[in-house]
Design a protein around this motif. Sequence first.
Motif, short mmCIF file in Angstrom:
data_model
loop_
_atom_site.label_atom_id
_atom_site.label_comp_id
_atom_site.label_asym_id
_atom_site.label_seq_id
_atom_site.Cartn_x
_atom_site.Cartn_y
_atom_site.Cartn_z
N MET A 1 41.81 33.97 41.87
CA MET A 1 40.95 34.89 41.15
C MET A 1 39.75 35.24 42.02
SD MET A 1 38.69 34.08 37.72
CE MET A 1 40.10 33.97 36.68
N LYS A 2 39.46 36.53 42.06
CA LYS A 2 38.28 37.01 42.77
C LYS A 2 37.37 37.69 41.75
CE LYS A 2 36.71 40.00 46.47
NZ LYS A 2 37.06 40.95 47.50
N ILE A 3 36.06 37.43 41.87
CA ILE A 3 35.08 37.99 40.95
C ILE A 3 34.26 39.05 41.66
CG2 ILE A 3 33.11 37.48 39.46
CD1 ILE A 3 34.04 34.51 39.59
N ILE A 4 34.05 40.16 40.96
CA ILE A 4 33.20 41.23 41.47
C ILE A 4 32.15 41.50 40.40
CG2 ILE A 4 33.10 43.64 42.22
CD1 ILE A 4 36.17 43.28 42.84
N VAL A 5 30.88 41.45 40.78
CA VAL A 5 29.81 41.75 39.82
C VAL A 5 29.11 43.03 40.26
CG1 VAL A 5 29.45 39.37 39.09
CG2 VAL A 5 28.11 40.27 40.97
N ASP A 6 28.73 43.81 39.28
CA ASP A 6 27.99 45.05 39.52
C ASP A 6 26.55 44.82 39.04
OD1 ASP A 6 26.85 47.56 39.57
OD2 ASP A 6 28.65 48.56 38.82
N GLN A 7 25.68 44.50 39.98
CA GLN A 7 24.29 44.22 39.62
C GLN A 7 23.59 45.44 39.04
OE1 GLN A 7 22.74 42.48 43.27
NE2 GLN A 7 23.07 40.43 42.43
N GLU A 8 24.08 46.63 39.33
CA GLU A 8 23.48 47.85 38.78
C GLU A 8 23.75 47.96 37.27
OE1 GLU A 8 21.49 50.01 40.49
OE2 GLU A 8 21.67 48.58 42.13
N LYS A 9 24.88 47.45 36.83
CA LYS A 9 25.23 47.49 35.40
C LYS A 9 24.59 46.35 34.62
CE LYS A 9 29.85 49.55 35.41
NZ LYS A 9 31.25 49.25 35.04
N CYS A 10 24.30 45.25 35.28
CA CYS A 10 23.82 44.04 34.61
C CYS A 10 22.57 44.31 33.79
CB CYS A 10 23.54 42.96 35.65
SG CYS A 10 22.96 41.40 34.96
N ALA A 52 33.32 37.06 31.70
CA ALA A 52 33.61 38.48 31.81
C ALA A 52 33.78 39.11 30.43
CB ALA A 52 34.87 38.70 32.65
N ALA A 53 34.40 38.38 29.52
CA ALA A 53 34.65 38.91 28.18
C ALA A 53 33.37 39.10 27.37
CB ALA A 53 35.61 38.00 27.43
N VAL A 54 32.39 38.23 27.56
CA VAL A 54 31.16 38.30 26.75
C VAL A 54 30.05 39.11 27.41
CG1 VAL A 54 31.67 36.15 25.54
CG2 VAL A 54 30.21 36.10 27.58
N CYS A 55 30.27 39.60 28.61
CA CYS A 55 29.24 40.39 29.29
C CYS A 55 29.03 41.70 28.54
CB CYS A 55 29.65 40.68 30.73
SG CYS A 55 28.47 41.74 31.60
N PRO A 56 27.84 41.92 27.97
CA PRO A 56 27.61 43.13 27.18
C PRO A 56 27.62 44.41 28.01
CG PRO A 56 25.57 41.92 27.43
CD PRO A 56 26.66 41.06 28.01
N ALA A 57 27.39 44.29 29.31
CA ALA A 57 27.34 45.47 30.18
C ALA A 57 28.65 45.71 30.93
CB ALA A 57 26.20 45.31 31.19
N LEU A 58 29.62 44.81 30.74
CA LEU A 58 30.89 44.88 31.47
C LEU A 58 30.65 44.92 32.98
CD1 LEU A 58 32.74 47.43 29.17
CD2 LEU A 58 32.84 44.94 29.08
N ALA A 59 29.73 44.10 33.43
CA ALA A 59 29.35 44.07 34.84
C ALA A 59 30.19 43.11 35.67
CB ALA A 59 27.87 43.69 34.96
N ILE A 60 31.10 42.39 35.03
CA ILE A 60 31.93 41.41 35.73
C ILE A 60 33.38 41.88 35.71
CG2 ILE A 60 32.73 39.02 35.79
CD1 ILE A 60 30.14 38.32 34.21
N GLN A 61 33.96 42.04 36.88
CA GLN A 61 35.36 42.42 37.01
C GLN A 61 36.12 41.29 37.69
OE1 GLN A 61 36.46 45.35 35.68
NE2 GLN A 61 34.34 45.55 35.01
N LEU A 62 37.35 41.05 37.24
CA LEU A 62 38.16 39.99 37.79
C LEU A 62 39.42 40.58 38.43
CD1 LEU A 62 38.00 37.49 34.81
CD2 LEU A 62 36.47 37.64 36.78
N GLU A 63 39.75 40.06 39.60
CA GLU A 63 41.01 40.41 40.27
C GLU A 63 41.83 39.14 40.30
OE1 GLU A 63 40.23 42.05 44.11
OE2 GLU A 63 39.34 43.87 43.30
N GLU A 64 42.95 39.17 39.60
CA GLU A 64 43.81 37.98 39.51
C GLU A 64 44.75 37.90 40.68
OE1 GLU A 64 43.52 35.67 37.12
OE2 GLU A 64 42.11 36.74 35.88
#
Length: 64
Positions: A1-10, A52-64
Amino acid sequence: MKIIVDQEKCVASGQCVTSAPDVFDQRDEDGIVVLLAEEPPAGLAADVRQAAAVCPALAIQLEE
């Protein structure tokens, strides 16, 4: 699993840190997400998915 966060959306809610404190942190100055482990151990996968599921801004993306 790889995690990508978008700090602009956070929105600095901290839900990711609550769900997976070994993987996520927040900047002191504004609370924006900081990724501690881009590819966390498999044992933390459920916590990361929850974060990722509870992030209100959907700023966390997962690549499985």
